[in-house]
Design a protein around this motif. Structure first.
Motif, PDB file in Angstrom:
ATOM      1  N   LEU A  50       0.809  -1.222   0.000  1.00 29.83           N
ATOM      2  CA  LEU A  50       0.000   0.000   0.000  1.00 29.83           C
ATOM      3  C   LEU A  50       0.842   1.272   0.000  1.00 29.83           C
ATOM      4  CD1 LEU A  50      -2.888  -1.062   2.436  1.00 29.83           C
ATOM      5  CD2 LEU A  50      -2.982  -0.818  -0.051  1.00 29.83           C
ATOM      6  N   LYS A  51       2.140   1.149   0.188  1.00 29.88           N
ATOM      7  CA  LYS A  51       3.012   2.318   0.082  1.00 29.88           C
ATOM      8  C   LYS A  51       3.121   2.808  -1.355  1.00 29.88           C
ATOM      9  CE  LYS A  51       5.948   1.005   3.993  1.00 29.88           C
ATOM     10  NZ  LYS A  51       7.293   0.476   4.367  1.00 29.88           N
ATOM     11  N   GLU A  52       2.846   1.884  -2.311  1.00 33.72           N
ATOM     12  CA  GLU A  52       2.983   2.231  -3.717  1.00 33.72           C
ATOM     13  C   GLU A  52       1.766   3.032  -4.186  1.00 33.72           C
ATOM     14  OE1 GLU A  52       5.808   1.641  -5.187  1.00 33.72           O
ATOM     15  OE2 GLU A  52       6.489   0.677  -3.320  1.00 33.72           O
ATOM     16  N   ALA A  53       2.012   3.964  -5.052  1.00 32.80           N
ATOM     17  CA  ALA A  53       0.937   4.843  -5.518  1.00 32.80           C
ATOM     18  C   ALA A  53       0.087   4.187  -6.587  1.00 32.80           C
ATOM     19  CB  ALA A  53       1.533   6.147  -6.036  1.00 32.80           C
ATOM     20  N   ASP A  54       0.699   3.397  -7.434  1.00 31.83           N
ATOM     21  CA  ASP A  54      -0.010   2.838  -8.596  1.00 31.83           C
ATOM     22  C   ASP A  54      -0.324   1.368  -8.343  1.00 31.83           C
ATOM     23  OD1 ASP A  54      -1.096   2.397 -11.027  1.00 31.83           O
ATOM     24  OD2 ASP A  54       0.805   2.346 -12.123  1.00 31.83           O
ATOM     25  N   LEU A 114      -7.319  -8.089  -3.516  1.00 27.97           N
ATOM     26  CA  LEU A 114      -6.584  -9.154  -2.851  1.00 27.97           C
ATOM     27  C   LEU A 114      -6.032  -8.685  -1.512  1.00 27.97           C
ATOM     28  CD1 LEU A 114      -5.315 -11.937  -2.700  1.00 27.97           C
ATOM     29  CD2 LEU A 114      -3.459 -11.125  -4.176  1.00 27.97           C
ATOM     30  N   LEU A 115      -5.509  -7.482  -1.467  1.00 26.44           N
ATOM     31  CA  LEU A 115      -4.999  -6.940  -0.209  1.00 26.44           C
ATOM     32  C   LEU A 115      -6.119  -6.790   0.822  1.00 26.44           C
ATOM     33  CD1 LEU A 115      -2.586  -4.244  -1.680  1.00 26.44           C
ATOM     34  CD2 LEU A 115      -1.897  -6.288  -0.398  1.00 26.44           C
ATOM     35  N   ALA A 116      -7.288  -6.359   0.382  1.00 24.27           N
ATOM     36  CA  ALA A 116      -8.432  -6.247   1.300  1.00 24.27           C
ATOM     37  C   ALA A 116      -8.831  -7.623   1.816  1.00 24.27           C
ATOM     38  CB  ALA A 116      -9.605  -5.581   0.590  1.00 24.27           C
TER      39      ALA A 116
END
Length: 607
Positions: free
Chosen positions: A136-140, A148-150
């Motif tokens: 989540l540190k990445e902007a794009d 998937l992260l959720a």
């Protein structure tokens, strides 16, 4: 250098065109089927559930820059190895390969998401959360990776963060019905019913043919105590997916909880006819509902069907046995229980039931053997301690009964019925003060109080404590005006002592009105008439009492005395002879027999 990054479908196709030969060579060297190639490079949709196993690669995955460097080839090689291992369920190897890929591309959100998913599956919350944070540190980040992260956040219990991330996806794509379902189910688990309903309703607004959404809308309705709405939603879910087992179970549960057990039964029957293979959970639930309705025969038919399919299903065998016990078919119950204990010799519950079956069949030695076997396995198995204690009481082995029931009380001091049977055993052993103590402890628990006062009255009579006897019997009647035993006991006590005869008559008549065919109550009524000098009425009641209880020596003795009071000496003599035959140890009656000139019953009658 970010190899696994944005670039969209154009970037994905550009990379395929440039490295297709290299990728194919690598995959063929690894023995991977060509179908895997298409699976990996396909730009597929988001997952439908919280299944976080790799199924496809999201659309924004490959970069169009620096495609021919050795680092890129190594990263892709490790990634493909990880995909292959994950698809073949070699999860540890997949994780290692993904992490090696991350060494060449540490800023790839999707690689972090894949590793996070694996750690979540391993219940390693800290590492999973660390990779989520790195991603989540990445902007794009593409939408599929965000989903998937959720899903990973849900799996590790970071539910509020998961809701926030689903909302981010929804802002990007307001028509993604899957994400609305995921969000709605998550909100439902957080008991945010209003928000859950909005999210789920939005999913069906986008796509009206979503059975899973209607199912969860039904769950929301249940949480909001809207049973009628829940029924409609569950029916809609079943209409859209006729093999939707959870919807059948939920719909039946609503009907059951609202008192429509017959409707619940019909739902399960419909499910059994519709779903392939007749899921055992449906049959088990249907059996349970039949039992709730005391419809034992159809329940037995279903269980026998289960056993025909799988004769080694011991749970079904046990339930069949319990049904036969309910139907009082004890030999059949014993046959099934013996099958269970043959396969599970340490199954204490099955052995305890087998002991009960033998006990009900009056095979007392076999019952004791089974109970003792249970206690050899588990000497604190309370049900068996109680059952064996009760059996010893029935067999007049009061010492053993008291010993066991004292253990039972120690194990479960709040189980009020134990105190009563224990007190009865102590009374039989003439340990009257101990019996009083046990009964008073039972009264202190505040349950079954009238019956405890009744037995306290009986024990106090044994101790010649008249005031306490009367007080406890009156207390019993005050607490339970229909306690016929107490009414009869107190009334007969007054009659025997020739006191308060009018009150005694009223008490006994109340007892008889409650149980008009109780021969002992009728005898008490007759004896009250006799004590009041109303001998003809006493005779009528005693003749009826003898027909109701023909083998009670006291009732027959009373009949003789009433006959004698009416000058019917032959009838009196015959009645007393019969009473002495029933109780040859009644020396008082022997003396009366001789006193009235009937001779020595031992000489005259051989008694």
């Amino acid at each position: 250098m970010r190899l696994f990054c944005g670039g969209g479908y154009g970037g994905c196709r550009h990379w395929i065109a440039l490295v297709n030969k290299t990728l194919l060579r690598l995959l063929q060297a690894l023995g991977v089927a060509l179908s895997l190639v298409f699976l990996v490079i396909a730009c597929a949709g988001s997952p439908q559930t919280l299944n976080m196993t790799v199924q496809s690669v999201p659309s924004q995955f490959f970069s169009a820059s620096e495609l021919s460097s050795p680092q890129q080839h190594e990263a892709y090689f490790q990634f493909i190895m990880g995909v292959r291992d994950e698809l073949s369920r070699n999860i540890d190897s997949a994780k290692d390969n993904y992490e090696r890929a991350l060494e060449f591309d540490p800023s790839s959100p999707y690689l972090h998401a894949r590793v996070a998913a694996i750690y979540a599956g391993k219940k390693d919350r800290d590492r999973a959360l660390g990779h989520v944070d790195d991603a989540l540190k990445e902007a794009d980040i593409d939408a599929n990776t965000q989903i998937l992260l959720a899903d990973v956040l849900v799996a590790i219990g970071a539910l509020e963060r998961a809701v926030t991330l689903y909302d981010v996806v929804i802002q990007r794509d307001t028509e993604n019905h899957d994400v609305f379902i995921k969000k709605g189910v998550l909100l439902l688990s957080l008991n945010k019913l209003g928000e859950a309903k909005q999210a789920l309703q939005r999913s069906v607004d986008i796509r009206p043919d979503l059975p899973i959404a209607y199912y969860h809308l039904g769950r929301v309705a249940l949480g909001q105590d809207e049973s009628e709405h829940a029924v409609r939603y569950f029916k809609r879910a079943i209409a859209g997916k006729q093999d939707f087992l959870p919807a059948y179970l939920a719909l039946a549960k609503v009907y059951e909880e609202t008192g429509s057990v017959s409707e619940a039964i019909e739902v399960h029957r419909e499910g059994l006819m519709t779903l392939r293979g007749s899921p055992e959970v449906l049959r088990s639930e249907l059996v349970r509902l039949y039992l709730k309705e005391q419809s034992y025969e159809p329940a037995l038919v279903l269980l026998e069907e289960i056993l025909q399919e799988n004769p080694y299903n011991l749970e079904a065998t046990l339930r069949v046995a319990l049904l036969y016990i309910e139907l009082q078919q004890f030999s059949k119950a014993a046959t099934h229980l013996q099958k269970v204990v043959a396969q599970r010799p340490n199954d204490v519950m099955a052995r305890d039931y087998l002991g009960l079956v033998f006990e009900e069949s009056e095979a007392y030695e076999e019952a004791i053997k089974q109970y003792q076997h249970v206690l050899a396995i588990d000497d604190k198995y309370l049900d068996t301690i109680v059952h064996l204690g009760h059996l010893y009481y029935r067999l007049k082995n009061f010492e053993e009964s008291v010993t066991l029931l004292q253990r039972a009380v120690q194990l479960e001091p709040q189980r009020v019925n134990l105190y009563l049977v224990l007190a009865l055993g102590l009374t039989q052993l003439e340990h009257y003060h101990d019996a009083v103590d046990v009964l008073e402890r039972g009264v202190a628990l505040g349950e079954a109080v009238p019956h405890f006062h009744y037995h306290l009255g009986i024990v106090h009579e044994k101790l010649d404590q008249t005031a306490e006897l009367i007080a406890h019997m009156q207390k019993t009647i005050a607490l339970d005006p229909s306690h016929s035993d107490a009414l009869n006991y107190l009334g007969y006590y007054y009659v025997e002592r020739g006191i308060q005869l009018d009150e005694a008559m009223g008490l006994i008549k109340r007892a008889v009105s409650i149980q008009p065919d109780n021969g002992y109550y009728v005898d008490s009524l007759a004896w009250a008439y006799y004590k009041m000098g109303r001998n003809q009425e006493a005779l009528l009641q005693l003749e009826r009492a003898v027909t109701l209880v023909p083998d009670d020596p006291v009732i027959v003795q009373h009949l003789g005395e009433v006959y004698l009071s009416l000058g019917k000496q032959d009838e009196a003599r015959k009645a007393w002879v019969r009473s002495l035959e029933l109780n040859p140890d009644n020396q008082t009656l022997r003396d009366v027999f001789q006193k009235h000139g009937f001779g020595n019953p031992q000489v005259k009658e051989g008694i």
